[in-house]
Scaffold this motif. Structure first.
Motif, short mmCIF file in Angstrom:
data_model
loop_
_atom_site.label_atom_id
_atom_site.label_comp_id
_atom_site.label_asym_id
_atom_site.label_seq_id
_atom_site.Cartn_x
_atom_site.Cartn_y
_atom_site.Cartn_z
N TYR A 130 -4.41 9.02 0.58
CA TYR A 130 -4.80 7.69 1.04
C TYR A 130 -4.12 7.37 2.36
O TYR A 130 -2.95 7.70 2.58
CB TYR A 130 -4.45 6.62 0.00
N SER A 131 -4.85 6.67 3.23
CA SER A 131 -4.29 6.39 4.55
C SER A 131 -3.36 5.18 4.57
O SER A 131 -2.93 4.76 5.64
CB SER A 131 -5.41 6.21 5.57
N ASN A 132 -3.06 4.60 3.39
CA ASN A 132 -1.95 3.64 3.38
C ASN A 132 -0.61 4.37 3.29
O ASN A 132 0.43 3.75 3.18
CB ASN A 132 -2.10 2.63 2.23
N GLN A 133 -0.69 5.71 3.33
CA GLN A 133 0.50 6.54 3.46
C GLN A 133 0.38 7.37 4.72
O GLN A 133 -0.72 7.74 5.16
CB GLN A 133 0.66 7.47 2.25
N LEU A 183 0.94 14.34 13.04
CA LEU A 183 1.11 13.09 12.33
C LEU A 183 -0.26 12.62 11.85
O LEU A 183 -1.16 12.39 12.65
CB LEU A 183 1.72 12.03 13.25
N LEU A 184 -0.41 12.49 10.53
CA LEU A 184 -1.64 11.97 9.94
C LEU A 184 -1.36 10.52 9.57
O LEU A 184 -0.69 10.24 8.59
CB LEU A 184 -2.03 12.79 8.71
N GLN A 185 -1.90 9.62 10.37
CA GLN A 185 -1.57 8.20 10.24
C GLN A 185 -2.81 7.35 10.48
O GLN A 185 -3.63 7.66 11.35
CB GLN A 185 -0.47 7.84 11.24
N THR A 186 -2.96 6.28 9.71
CA THR A 186 -4.15 5.45 9.75
C THR A 186 -4.44 4.92 11.15
O THR A 186 -3.53 4.66 11.96
CB THR A 186 -4.01 4.26 8.78
N THR A 187 -5.71 4.72 11.43
CA THR A 187 -6.13 4.11 12.69
C THR A 187 -5.62 2.68 12.82
O THR A 187 -5.61 2.12 13.92
CB THR A 187 -7.66 4.11 12.79
N ASP A 188 -5.21 2.08 11.70
CA ASP A 188 -4.71 0.71 11.74
C ASP A 188 -3.33 0.60 12.40
O ASP A 188 -2.90 -0.50 12.76
CB ASP A 188 -4.60 0.14 10.31
N ILE A 189 -2.62 1.72 12.51
CA ILE A 189 -1.26 1.71 13.08
C ILE A 189 -1.25 2.66 14.29
O ILE A 189 -1.44 3.87 14.14
CB ILE A 189 -0.21 2.15 12.05
N GLN A 190 -1.03 2.12 15.46
CA GLN A 190 -0.98 2.92 16.67
C GLN A 190 0.21 3.90 16.62
O GLN A 190 1.32 3.52 16.24
CB GLN A 190 -0.83 2.02 17.90
N ALA A 191 -0.05 5.13 16.98
CA ALA A 191 1.03 6.10 17.02
C ALA A 191 2.00 5.77 18.14
O ALA A 191 1.61 5.27 19.21
CB ALA A 191 0.47 7.50 17.21
N LEU A 245 -3.34 12.59 14.44
CA LEU A 245 -4.70 12.74 13.94
C LEU A 245 -4.99 11.53 13.05
O LEU A 245 -4.45 11.42 11.94
CB LEU A 245 -4.86 14.04 13.15
N PRO A 246 -5.83 10.59 13.50
CA PRO A 246 -6.03 9.33 12.76
C PRO A 246 -6.73 9.53 11.42
O PRO A 246 -7.69 10.29 11.31
CB PRO A 246 -6.90 8.50 13.71
N THR A 247 -6.21 8.83 10.40
CA THR A 247 -6.83 8.77 9.08
C THR A 247 -7.61 7.47 8.95
O THR A 247 -7.49 6.60 9.81
CB THR A 247 -5.76 8.89 7.98
N PRO A 248 -8.43 7.30 7.91
CA PRO A 248 -9.30 6.11 7.84
C PRO A 248 -8.53 4.80 7.84
O PRO A 248 -7.35 4.73 7.49
CB PRO A 248 -10.04 6.31 6.51
N ALA A 249 -9.23 3.76 8.23
CA ALA A 249 -8.66 2.41 8.23
C ALA A 249 -8.65 1.85 6.81
O ALA A 249 -9.32 2.37 5.91
CB ALA A 249 -9.48 1.51 9.15
N ASP A 250 -7.87 0.80 6.62
CA ASP A 250 -7.89 0.01 5.38
C ASP A 250 -7.51 0.82 4.15
O ASP A 250 -8.02 0.57 3.04
CB ASP A 250 -9.26 -0.64 5.17
N GLY A 251 -6.65 1.79 4.30
CA GLY A 251 -6.17 2.52 3.14
C GLY A 251 -7.18 3.44 2.48
O GLY A 251 -7.04 3.78 1.31
N GLY A 252 -8.21 3.84 3.21
CA GLY A 252 -9.26 4.67 2.62
C GLY A 252 -8.79 6.06 2.26
O GLY A 252 -7.80 6.57 2.78
N GLU A 253 -9.53 6.70 1.35
CA GLU A 253 -9.25 8.09 0.99
C GLU A 253 -9.63 9.01 2.14
O GLU A 253 -10.51 8.69 2.95
CB GLU A 253 -10.03 8.49 -0.26
N PHE A 254 -9.00 10.15 2.20
CA PHE A 254 -9.37 11.14 3.20
C PHE A 254 -9.05 12.54 2.70
O PHE A 254 -8.42 12.72 1.66
CB PHE A 254 -8.67 10.87 4.53
N ARG A 255 -9.51 13.50 3.44
CA ARG A 255 -9.24 14.91 3.16
C ARG A 255 -9.15 15.63 4.50
O ARG A 255 -9.63 15.14 5.52
CB ARG A 255 -10.35 15.51 2.29
N PHE A 256 -8.55 16.79 4.50
CA PHE A 256 -8.48 17.57 5.73
C PHE A 256 -8.44 19.04 5.36
O PHE A 256 -8.05 19.42 4.25
CB PHE A 256 -7.28 17.19 6.59
#
Length: 453
Positions: free
Chosen positions: A321-324, A391-399, A408-419
């Protein structure tokens, strides 16, 4: 075998046909007309709106084609390969088996290749006096998906204007009589119950299976018996649901069969540090492993053989999850004869929208070591074992500034992702335990960069 069990197995068997229709219709939509035995060139890189293929590459330009051998042979023309640029031109049967590849890694001779239908012994045959080689498909219908490496966005125009047009498909020598109906939009779409997915898959299987039997000859009789028991008539190309069959339950069971592939320690091999990859013997060309074939069709349609590409995934089945925030530590440069990338996807397998339009990190970008020097394109040797980080970090938080090139941006709003990783032209080190796979750890947003010493 009971009709219920036969229905489950028939759904597993037929699921790749559903993906074939999706692929075929996407080609028609992109080209504006139904077309077979010709290449439709994509002139732009994949974006988050690209949904024709699950888990798309973002550093290759695709050229797609439907293969119809019902009326005779096809000729594929491959130009001389440009040194330093990776190409792979794969050919697939109707069920998504990668039966032959030409390009950088295998069958690299430029020229004309004859594509022929042969119900058994599919694959590539060496050159003769007239052709650079012969490609035998075990099904009357098939597909192709040319991939051409693109170095960066400014390289796209050159590939589109100077490379893609030189790859061609054309109708070859005609057969004395058609061996199957022509591959038309009506054949794949008309009169099918698309509102009921399991019914649709079985109707589609009934329509296509008679003229496209298994390429493993020993499987033809048992597969035919299985389909007939399930209500799939190869004589009339129709499906009739047996009264004893619960179709919804059969589909749920078939989904569980496919899910079990991803959790199998036999089908997937551990690569270390939480990474797995499909066993090389199962990659791309699935033979009698219909469960694996179905699993890959749904999750990564038109896979390549392991000699050409390996697709390691991280903790298959684990929710991310992109809240992590996650840090990926590479223990040196992966050794490939082509190129490599790590690509980010949402939970559906599509690219993640972000303000950078950055969907992968790879060996052609501007990633840096912790000291700020370039990982690629600088002074670091090609076989360097110096660690570098993503760094895999949500688009909601600027690196932070020090992470910008390796973010490498992960989804916004805590969404699930895979890579997943892609190794094109993998060396043995990437599958024999020699290479230490990246370590993925949960960290705070914008953590301090690790420093040596």
């Amino acid at each position: 075998m009971s009709a219920q069990n036969a229905t489950v197995q028939s759904l597993v068997y037929g699921i790749p046909l559903l993906e074939y229709v999706i692929f075929a219709n996407a080609i028609a939509n992109s080209s504006g007309t139904w077309t077979t035995n010709t290449l439709v060139h994509s002139t732009t890189l994949a974006t988050p709106s690209s949904h024709a293929i699950v888990l798309p590459n973002v550093d290759t330009l695709y050229s797609s084609g439907l293969l119809d051998l019902s009326g005779g042979d096809i000729i594929a023309t491959m130009p001389p390969l440009e040194e330093g640029r990776f190409y792979v031109w794969p050919f697939y049967d109707l069920y998504s088996n990668n039966v032959c590849n030409i390009g950088t890694i295998t069958n690299s001779t430029a020229g004309k290749y004859l594509i022929k239908y042969r119900a058994s012994k599919p694959g590539c045959v060496a050159a003769n006096d007239e052709y650079a080689g012969t490609i035998y498909l075990p099904t009357v219908y098939g597909a192709t998906l040319l991939r051409i490496e693109v170095g960066n966005s400014s390289d796209v125009d050159y590939v589109v204007s100077s490379i893609q047009p030189n790859f061609t498909l054309e109708v070859g020598p005609s057969a004395l009589s058609a061996c199957a109906p022509a591959l038309t939009a009506e054949l794949l779409n008309a009169g099918l119950t698309t509102s009921d997915l399991p019914l649709y898959i079985l109707q589609l299987t009934a329509r296509l299976a008679a003229n496209n039997p298994p390429d493993v000859v020993a499987d033809i009789a048992p597969v035919t018996a299985m389909l007939e028991t399930a209500g799939v008539s190869l004589a009339t190309n129709t499906y009739t649901q047996p009264t004893s069959v619960d179709l919804a339950l059969a589909y749920t069971t078939a989904e569980a069969v496919l899910l079990a592939v991803g959790e199998s320690a036999t089908d997937f091999e551990s690569l270390g540090n939480g990474w797995k990859a499909l066993a090389p013997s199962l990659c791309g060309n699935f033979l009698s492993h219909y469960d694996v074939r179905g699993f890959i069709a749904v999750g990564g349609y038109l896979q390549l053989q392991a000699s050409v590409a390996i697709y390691p995934v991280y903790e298959l089945g684990q929710d991310l999850y992109s809240n992590q925030t996650y840090m990926v530590e590479f223990f040196g440069k992966p050794q490939v004869n082509g190129f490599w990338s790590l690509t980010m996807y949402d939970s559906d397998g599509f690219l993640v929208p972000n303000s950078l339009d950055r969907y992968s990190l790879n060996d052609r970008g501007n990633m840096t070591y912790p000291d700020g020097t370039l990982v690629y394109g600088g002074a670091s040797p090609s076989d360097s074992t110096e660690p570098f980080y993503m760094l895999l970090q949500t688009t909601d938080i600027q690196a932070s500034v020090e992470w910008e090139s390796n973010w490498l941006p992960t989804p916004a709003d805590g969404g699930e992702f895979r890579f997943n990783l892609r190794w094109y032209g993998p060396t043995d080190s990437l599958s024999d335990g020699t290479y230490t796979y990246p370590r993925v750890t949960v960290v705070e947003p914008n953590p301090p960069l690790p420093r040596s010493g």
